[in-house]
Design an enzyme around this catalytic site. Structure first.
Site, PDB file in Angstrom:
ATOM      1  N   GLY A 134       0.648  -1.258   0.207  1.00  0.00           N
ATOM      2  CA  GLY A 134      -0.308   0.231   0.469  1.00  0.00           C
ATOM      3  C   GLY A 134       0.777   1.109  -0.187  1.00  0.00           C
ATOM      4  N   SER A 135       1.653   1.546  -0.724  1.00  0.00           N
ATOM      5  CA  SER A 135       2.638   2.306  -0.338  1.00  0.00           C
ATOM      6  C   SER A 135       2.272   3.309  -1.154  1.00  0.00           C
ATOM      7  CB  SER A 135       5.033   2.277  -0.449  1.00  0.00           C
ATOM      8  OG  SER A 135       4.283   1.984  -1.828  1.00  0.00           O
ATOM      9  N   MET A 182      -2.711  -6.834  -7.845  1.00  0.00           N
ATOM     10  CA  MET A 182      -1.837  -7.697  -8.713  1.00  0.00           C
ATOM     11  C   MET A 182      -3.109  -8.896  -9.384  1.00  0.00           C
ATOM     12  SD  MET A 182       0.768  -6.479  -8.427  1.00  0.00           S
ATOM     13  CE  MET A 182       1.473  -7.584  -8.554  1.00  0.00           C
ATOM     14  N   ASN A 186      -3.647   2.749 -14.000  1.00  0.00           N
ATOM     15  CA  ASN A 186      -2.837   1.422 -13.397  1.00  0.00           C
ATOM     16  C   ASN A 186      -0.908   2.511 -12.923  1.00  0.00           C
ATOM     17  OD1 ASN A 186      -1.394  -0.693 -12.314  1.00  0.00           O
ATOM     18  ND2 ASN A 186      -0.828  -1.653 -14.328  1.00  0.00           N
ATOM     19  N   HIS A 226       2.590   1.080 -13.322  1.00  0.00           N
ATOM     20  CA  HIS A 226       3.292  -0.170 -13.672  1.00  0.00           C
ATOM     21  C   HIS A 226       4.664   0.112 -13.100  1.00  0.00           C
ATOM     22  CE1 HIS A 226       4.556  -4.175 -14.908  1.00  0.00           C
ATOM     23  NE2 HIS A 226       5.448  -3.612 -15.478  1.00  0.00           N
TER      24      HIS A 226
END
Ligand code: GRF
Length: 205
Positions: A12-13, A89, A112, A114
Site C-alpha cells: 500500500g505504499s 495484482m 494503473n 506499473h
C-alpha cells in the site's frame, strides 16, 4: 475533485502516497473506498490510518468471474469516477472493465501504475525482471487500462538509471520513489482536466 475507488493487494505504499498528497493539498481528490483482494494487505491499515473506508473481497478459492462479480457488487455501494489500481495484482477481464467505460471517449476510467518503462517488462515482477535482465535503465509508467495486460494509453512515464552498485533492493527503492511522485501527479492532472488532458493523442479535444 476526483473521486476514486482504489484497488490494492499488498503493502500500500502507492495508496499512502496518494492519501498523503490529498492530506497536503497537492491532490484534489477523495478516495471513496479502498478494496483489497487480500485480508492481510498492509494497504488496509494505511486506509484505516487515514480514515478511509476499506473492505476486503477475498479472491482466494473462487474463480476470477465470481471474484469480479463480488467486487462489482461491493463497489456499487460507493460513488467514484475512476478506479485506481495501486498494486492490485489481478488482471481485470474485459467484462469487468466494460462497467467502467467512458462513453464519450471509449476509454476505461481505470488507471494503473506499473513498475517498468512499458512496453518493456510487463507482468507481475517488473523490477526483478528488469534488474535480472541487466538493463542500463528502467522506469515507471502510469497508464489507462485496456483489455491487454499492462497496456493502454500512457499517462506518464519516467526513466531511472541502474547504478553500478545497485542491488535489487536499491533499484526497486529508486523506482518506488518515482512511483510515489508521479501517481499523485497524474491523478491531479485528471482531477483538474479530466481524460482529455491525460490522453490527448487518444481523446479528441
Ligand atoms: C508497485 O511497485 C506497483 O507499481 C506495482 O505493485 C507495487 C505495489 O506496491 N503494480 P504498493 O502496494 O503500492 O506498496
Amino acid at each position: 475533485m476526483l473521486k476514486a475507488a482504489v484497488l490494492v493487494s499488498g503493502r500500500g505504499s502507492n495508496l499512502e502516497s496518494i492519501l498523503k498528497a490529498i492530506d497536503s493539498g497537492t491532490l484534489d481528490a477523495q478516495i471513496s473506498i479502498v478494496l483489497s483482494n487480500k485480508a492481510a494487505a498492509g494497504a488496509l491499515e494505511i486506509a484505516a490510518k487515514h480514515n478511509v473506508p476499506a473492505i476486503t473481497v477475498e479472491s482466494r478459492g473462487i474463480s476470477r468471474a465470481e471474484h469480479e462479480e463480488r467486487v462489482l457488487a461491493a463497489l456499487s455501494e460507493y460513488q467514484f469516477d475512476y478506479l485506481v489500481l495501486a498494486g492490485y495484482m489481478r488482471v481485470l477481464s474485459p467484462e469487468f472493465l466494460n462497467h467502467f467505460k467512458d462513453e464519450a471517449t471509449g476509454l476505461f476510467t481505470v488507471i494503473n501504475i506499473h513498475p517498468s518503462y512499458l512496453p518493456a517488462f510487463p507482468g507481475p515482477n517488473a523490477y526483478d525482471d528488469a534488474f535480472n535482465d541487466g538493463v542500463a535503465e528502467s522506469g515507471v509508467t502510469v497508464h489507462l487500462v485496456d483489455e491487454q495486460v499492462d497496456h493502454g494509453p500512457i499517462l506518464a512515464q519516467q526513466r531511472f538509471g541502474r547504478r553500478p552498485d545497485d542491488t535489487l533492493d536499491s533499484f526497486k527503492e529508486r523506482g518506488l520513489a518515482i512511483e510515489h511522485k508521479i501517481f499523485p501527479e497524474v491523478l491531479q492532472r485528471l482531477s483538474k482536466e479530466g481524460l482529455k488532458s491525460v490522453a490527448p493523442g487518444v481523446v479528441k479535444q
